[in-house]
Design an enzyme around this catalytic site. Structure first.
Site, PDB file in Angstrom:
ATOM      1  N   TYR A 106       0.294  -1.095  -0.391  1.00  0.00           N
ATOM      2  CA  TYR A 106      -0.438  -0.179   0.171  1.00  0.00           C
ATOM      3  C   TYR A 106       1.323   1.177   0.265  1.00  0.00           C
ATOM      4  CZ  TYR A 106      -4.645   2.553   0.716  1.00  0.00           C
ATOM      5  OH  TYR A 106      -5.188   3.200   0.980  1.00  0.00           O
ATOM      6  N   LYS A 161     -21.441 -18.085 -12.128  1.00  0.00           N
ATOM      7  CA  LYS A 161     -20.889 -18.244 -13.407  1.00  0.00           C
ATOM      8  C   LYS A 161     -19.311 -17.957 -12.779  1.00  0.00           C
ATOM      9  CE  LYS A 161     -24.324 -18.681 -16.875  1.00  0.00           C
ATOM     10  NZ  LYS A 161     -24.271 -20.056 -18.228  1.00  0.00           N
TER      11      LYS A 161
HETATM   12  O1  LMR Z   1     -26.779 -19.818 -17.094  1.00  0.00           O
HETATM   13  C1  LMR Z   1     -26.927 -21.525 -17.635  1.00  0.00           C
HETATM   14  O2  LMR Z   1     -27.519 -22.506 -17.047  1.00  0.00           O
HETATM   15  C2  LMR Z   1     -27.561 -21.537 -19.023  1.00  0.00           C
HETATM   16  C3  LMR Z   1     -27.122 -20.394 -20.000  1.00  0.00           C
HETATM   17  O3  LMR Z   1     -26.289 -19.319 -20.093  1.00  0.00           O
HETATM   18  C4  LMR Z   1     -28.635 -20.279 -19.972  1.00  0.00           C
HETATM   19  O4  LMR Z   1     -28.723 -18.069 -19.831  1.00  0.00           O
HETATM   20  O5  LMR Z   1     -29.729 -20.736 -19.753  1.00  0.00           O
HETATM   21 MG    MG Z   2     -26.915 -17.489 -19.474  1.00  0.00          MG
END
Ligand code: LMR
Ligand code: MG
Ligand code: NAD
Length: 460
Positions: A106, A161
């Site tokens: 930092y 995700k």
């Molecule tokens: O998110 C998922 O399971 C798959 C895909 O990206 C969706 O939007 O259905």
């Molecule tokens: Mg999706």
């Protein structure tokens, strides 16, 4: 669905056997029992129950409430529990134990690193998380099959995700859900965010805005931009199709391929199938088979019609499905009938990918379809973009690609397909499991090769 009920039972008035019978009669499966407190006259237990719909869940709770000597102290849904506080967190790579270390990570020492990057912005790849980071950005306008929901409500998907990016490919992904706005403003916003990241994964943004947003960002940014719902889906669908064709011993060039639902996923699938050698591809949407003889209000349809349907077939799905070798649906539930499948050519391949309810159920299609795939995890051959996005970004980040281009997408599809050996290939195994450890390395290596040979890799 899984629920956990905390029950207090008066031993004299009720037995566990009675509870088990009630749960089972109401359609639930007891999968675990934990004793929380045991006293002379009472016992408190957590009962974990699997149940496949909300009505049954309510019925179980209602019946147990009626049982003398039983009190439901607490009800929790295991899916909600696992989301408690979110699914990811930030973890520091460096521990700071004293002033000397503090001044290095930092102020004041960090300033030297800032100045170095200011002089040569490429050093951001060396001295910040940029090298390994992806922004998972959604405006919540087309979340799964749920449609337009609030950006806050899209967060569990984006966190999911991000979690999968980390688990499968060690990519540091950041979920970012923004207020829906004009395509122009979204582009401006993402552009402004981009210096922090090595890549942008667009997710669950409605069509047609998703096309402009992606195209414009690809033009303006020098980091890869990838709309997962278009290309991730198309890559995995193509991987499945390559294996299915191998299984039925047909060539892509010779097949009649009907793609139903020419939206975000359908357009990307059509383009990939054409790139992979498809010649007789027919797009079908609510106005029937798309043909170059007609002009549509939808620009993407006009563009798809120009490069498909070489024999100018017209009519509804029912008409053009006749003698088709392949059906790929990314449209709406229940629109393909058993009779349609019967009309298809020998050894039909049916990919009914609408979520959560496919164009035809496997139970209906299977007597006539040789190969059947859906988007669901409760049937074999699940086509889901999670098979693709971790590996494709791993490859793109590792060779510091400026783009994820068509060659890289095709390479990813072939890599996914190749993780199943010819001897292993069968009707219920054309798509590898997401837990197959060979997938990410296979996609990564193939994507790096393709990035190098197509001239977008900036690092050897
Ligand atoms: O998110 C998922 O399971 C798959 C895909 O990206 C969706 O939007 O259905
Ligand atoms: Mg999706
Ligand atoms: N399995 C997967 O990995 C996966 C990935 C992405 C999308 N999907 C599914 O695919 C479907 C479409 O997703 P999208 O993001 O492309 O949506 P989208 O809205 O961009 O496209 C859907 C298209 O289907 C068309 N359509 C609707 N009803 C139809 C009918 N009866 N006949 C013909 N065409 C019809 C619409 O006009 C539209 O063009 C959704 O059900 C989604 O859940 C699955």
């Amino acid at each position: 669905m899984s629920i956990i009920l905390r029950l207090e039972m008066i031993k004299e008035k009720t037995s566990f056997g009675e509870i088990a019978t009630i749960v089972s009669n109401a359609g639930g499966d007891i999968v675990a029992i934990d004793v929380i407190k045991e006293e002379k006259s009472t016992t408190v237990r957590d009962i974990s129950i699997n149940v496949n719909d909300e009505t049954k869940q309510q019925r179980i709770i209602h019946s147990l409430e009626q049982l003398p000597g039983v009190t439901i102290k607490h009800t929790s849904d295991r899916t909600f529990l696992i989301h408690s506080g979110g699914k990811i967190h930030v973890k520091s790579k460096v521990e700071v134990d004293n002033r000397e270390e503090m001044s290095r990570v930092y102020t004041p020492e960090v300033a030297r690193v800032c100045e170095a990057i200011d002089e040569d912005p490429d050093l951001a790849y060396q001295f910040t998380i940029k090298k390994n980071s992806v922004a998972v950005i959604s405006d919540g306008t087309a979340v799964l099959g749920l449609g337009n929901i609030k950006p806050e409500a899209a967060m569990p998907v984006m966190e999911g995700k991000a979690m999968l990016f980390k688990q499968f490919a060690n990519v540091d992904a950041f979920p970012i859900c923004i207020e829906p706005q004009s395509a122009e403003d979204t582009i401006k916003l993402i552009k402004a965010l981009s210096p922090s990241f090595g890549g942008i994964n667009l997710e669950d943004i409605a069509s047609p805005q998703c096309f402009d947003i992606e195209q414009q960002l690809k033009k303006e940014l020098n980091i890869p931009v990838f709309h997962d719902d278009q290309h991730g889906t198309a890559i995995v669908a193509l991987a499945g199709l390559l294996n299915a064709l191998k299984l039925v011993d047909k060539k892509m060039e010779e097949c009649k391929i009907v793609i139903c639902g020419i939206g975000a996923a359908g357009i990307a699938i059509t383009n990939m199938v054409l790139k992979a050698g498809g010649k007789n591809v027919i797009g079908v949407d609510i106005e029937g088979a798309l043909t170059r003889k007609q002009t549509y209000n939808n620009e993407s349809w006009n563009s798809i019609a120009q490069k498909t349907n070489p024999h100018d077939e017209t009519g509804e799905l029912y008409d053009v499905i006749h003698k088709a070798d392949v059906f790929i649906g990314v449209s709406a539930p229940g629109i393909l009938t058993q009779n349609d499948v019967k009309q298809m050519a020998k050894d039909p391949i049916v990919f009914a990918l609408a979520n959560p309810h496919p164009e035809i159920t496997p139970d209906e299609a299977k007597p006539y379809a040789k190969v059947m795939a859906t988007g669901r995890s409760d049937y074999p051959n699940q086509v889901n973009n999670v098979l693709c996005f971790p590996g494709i970004f791993r490859g793109a980040l590792d060779c510091r690609a400026s783009d994820i281009n068509e060659d890289m997408k095709l390479a990813a599809a072939k890599a996914i397909a190749s993780t199943i050996d010819t001897e292993e290939l069968n009707e219920d195994y054309i798509i590898p499991s997401v837990f197959n450890e060979n997938i990410v390395p296979a996609i990564r290596d193939a994507v790096i090769e393709a990035a190098k040979s197509s001239g977008v890799a900036r690092k050897q």
